[in-house]
Write an enzyme that holds these catalytic residues in place. Structure first.
Site, PDB file in Angstrom:
ATOM      1  N   ASN A  92      13.250  36.839   9.062  1.00 29.31           N
ATOM      2  CA  ASN A  92      14.431  36.033   8.758  1.00 29.31           C
ATOM      3  C   ASN A  92      14.512  34.853   9.728  1.00 29.31           C
ATOM      4  OD1 ASN A  92      16.006  36.890  11.175  1.00 29.31           O
ATOM      5  ND2 ASN A  92      15.775  38.878  10.186  1.00 29.31           N
ATOM      6  N   ASP A 130      19.836  51.676  10.677  1.00 27.92           N
ATOM      7  CA  ASP A 130      20.814  50.715  11.192  1.00 27.92           C
ATOM      8  C   ASP A 130      21.018  51.047  12.669  1.00 27.92           C
ATOM      9  OD1 ASP A 130      23.296  49.463  11.988  1.00 27.92           O
ATOM     10  OD2 ASP A 130      23.557  48.986   9.855  1.00 27.92           O
ATOM     11  N   PHE A 159      27.411  41.840  15.777  1.00 22.85           N
ATOM     12  CA  PHE A 159      27.475  40.468  15.278  1.00 22.85           C
ATOM     13  C   PHE A 159      27.379  40.512  13.759  1.00 22.85           C
ATOM     14  CE2 PHE A 159      27.105  37.421  18.835  1.00 22.85           C
ATOM     15  CZ  PHE A 159      27.174  38.349  19.867  1.00 22.85           C
TER      16      PHE A 159
HETATM   17  O1  C5P Z   1      25.013  44.875   8.250  1.00 18.59           O
HETATM   18  P1  C5P Z   1      24.686  43.653   8.991  1.00 18.59           P
HETATM   19  O2  C5P Z   1      23.219  43.447   9.191  1.00 18.59           O
HETATM   20  O3  C5P Z   1      25.343  42.400   8.559  1.00 18.59           O
HETATM   21  O4  C5P Z   1      25.353  43.958  10.443  1.00 18.59           O
HETATM   22  C1  C5P Z   1      25.178  43.129  11.499  1.00 18.59           C
HETATM   23  C2  C5P Z   1      25.199  43.920  12.782  1.00 18.59           C
HETATM   24  O5  C5P Z   1      24.464  45.120  12.647  1.00 18.59           O
HETATM   25  C3  C5P Z   1      24.537  43.171  13.891  1.00 18.59           C
HETATM   26  O6  C5P Z   1      25.178  43.503  15.085  1.00 18.59           O
HETATM   27  C4  C5P Z   1      23.098  43.686  13.829  1.00 18.59           C
HETATM   28  O7  C5P Z   1      22.451  43.518  15.078  1.00 18.59           O
HETATM   29  C5  C5P Z   1      23.312  45.131  13.474  1.00 18.59           C
HETATM   30  N1  C5P Z   1      22.214  45.770  12.693  1.00 18.59           N
HETATM   31  C6  C5P Z   1      21.451  46.756  13.282  1.00 18.59           C
HETATM   32  N2  C5P Z   1      20.462  47.389  12.553  1.00 18.59           N
HETATM   33  C7  C5P Z   1      20.242  47.041  11.282  1.00 18.59           C
HETATM   34  C8  C5P Z   1      21.010  46.041  10.673  1.00 18.59           C
HETATM   35  C9  C5P Z   1      21.991  45.414  11.416  1.00 18.59           C
HETATM   36  O8  C5P Z   1      21.652  47.060  14.458  1.00 18.59           O
HETATM   37  N3  C5P Z   1      19.279  47.651  10.610  1.00 18.59           N
END
Ligand code: C5P
Length: 395
Positions: free
Chosen positions: A211, A307, A324
């Site tokens: 990304n 996640d 974030f």
């Molecule tokens: O769900 P989304 O990606 O928008 O959420 C953003 C937050 O979740 C950020 O703090 C990002 O670093 C964290 N995140 C994570 N692991 C993932 C996806 C997102 O820690 N697989």
């Protein structure tokens, strides 16, 4: 305390006085403490120490002329004034103090003091009689009343043979005094983990899914946390920016690597900043050979990555968690959902178009029932504000 100066941008103003010979040592010590220093000299200062010396010790061009076309093209006086985190004038002459009090802008240094919104500090240095004079004493009093910091002067023998108050404080004392200006909102001794940058999810040996994250926000937070006295571990996906000094960096590639790295360290963590743009999906199978372009179309089957921040949120013994949320729509509604669903303590929300990949960001921070907006600003500056906010929230 010196850690407070890490990556601080300092304008050192040098005015005309014999103590200017110590300003070169002061620059060196400020830089040793991690500060970036730009020197601004008045015409009279150049009678006591050369711009060449100050340029050599600061590693930056010396600024000395309000009307220098070349200097203005490189970094104009307005930009320079805004660049500063603090303006320290050492030595500050009696004349300089009087001109600052009147709000004069008849040279570069006094002009910068009008432009800047950063703190201004003076280290007066002059003959003891000049310092004692009621005019100087009244000026010092009035400058203090305007919020200008006055460091010293010290007492002792003077270059002119007199003894009394009027000696510039020693460089080491000035470094401490400037560092003390940045001590508020400190994360002193806190253990901080930060994830930053994108992840790469392999498709085949040469291709991957990623990304637009640059890592700039996470790295800026690492710098700001270090400057606030924290011990920082930066768990970073592939980026092309320099690692801040004093940070322990763990370089990772995939979301799974990042998850493993975070979990291996999270027990020793007080504050977790999840800044990384983690890939939500990875290829169910990674081709062992480069995929040839023989087929008219190719289908990639993707499966969910863990996640990471939600994993940290689910731990029984958990740090203070800052997530974030970079959103393309319904920024606040989506951010609030993530705050709840991922069990975060705080979330920093922004629009993708404003923050992703660039040098600036504008964000809204949500925690508990509270909400604060930060207008568009450099990520470094924003990082310092976020660190301050987190420092207050955990106090
Ligand atoms: O769900 P989304 O990606 O928008 O959420 C953003 C937050 O979740 C950020 O703090 C990002 O670093 C964290 N995140 C994570 N692991 C993932 C996806 C997102 O820690 N697989």
């Amino acid at each position: 305390m010196e850690q407070c100066l890490l990556n601080k941008q300092i304008i050192l103003g040098v005015t005309g006085g014999i103590a200017a010979y110590k300003s070169a040592d002061l620059v060196r010590r400020l830089r040793d403490a991690g500060a970036v220093v730009r020197v601004v000299m008045t015409e009279n200062a150049k009678q006591f120490i050369t711009p060449l010396t100050m340029q050599a010790v600061s590693g930056n061009p010396v600024h000395d002329d309000l009307f220098d076309l070349q200097a203005e093209a490189a970094m104009g006086h307005i930009e320079l004034g805004k660049w500063a985190d603090v303006i320290l004038i050492a030595p500050a002459s009696a004349d300089c103090m009087a001109r600052l009090l009147r709000g004069e802008a008849n040279d570069l240094l006094t002009t910068l003091c009008l432009v800047t919104s950063a703190p201004i500090a003076l280290a007066p240095a002059m003959n003891q009689g000049m310092w004692k004079n009621t005019a100087t004493q009244e000026n010092a009093q009035a400058l203090r009343a305007k919020g200008i910091h006055i460091f010293g002067p010290g007492e002792g023998s003077q270059a002119c043979g007199d003894t009394g108050y009027g000696r510039m404080l020693e460089p080491v004392e000035l470094v401490d005094a400037v560092a003390a200006l940045f001590q508020t909102g400190s994360l002193s001794g806190k253990r901080v983990i930060i994830t930053a940058g994108p992840t790469h999810e392999a498709i085949d040996p040469v291709r991957f899914i990623t990304n637009a994250s640059s890592g700039k926000m996470g790295y800026a937070i690492a710098e700001a946390a270090i400057a606030a006295g924290a011990h920082v571990t930066l768990i970073s996906g592939p980026v092309s920016i320099a690692t801040p000094s004093h940070v322990i960096k763990m370089a990772v590639t995939t979301a799974q690597d990042m998850f493993d790295a975070v979990m291996s360290r999270i027990a020793e963590c007080d504050i977790f900043f999840s800044v990384a743009a983690v890939g939500d999906y990875r290829c169910r199978t990674v081709a062992t050979q480069k995929i040839a372009k023989t087929a008219a179309s190719v289908t990639l089957e993707l499966e969910r990555n863990p996640d990471i921040v939600a994993g940290v949120g689910a731990l029984v013994k958990r740090p203070f968690i800052v997530g974030f949320a970079a959103e393309t729509e319904n920024v606040l509604v989506n951010a609030r959902k993530k705050l709840m669903n991922k069990k975060l303590d705080m979330i920093v929300a922004n629009e993708v178009a404003v923050g992703m990949g660039g040098d600036d960001n504008a964000v809204t921070v949500l925690w508990g029932e509270q909400q604060v907006e930060f207008a568009k600003m450099a990520k470094q500056k924003l990082a310092r504000k976020l660190i301050e906010l987190v420092g207050d929230a955990i106090a």
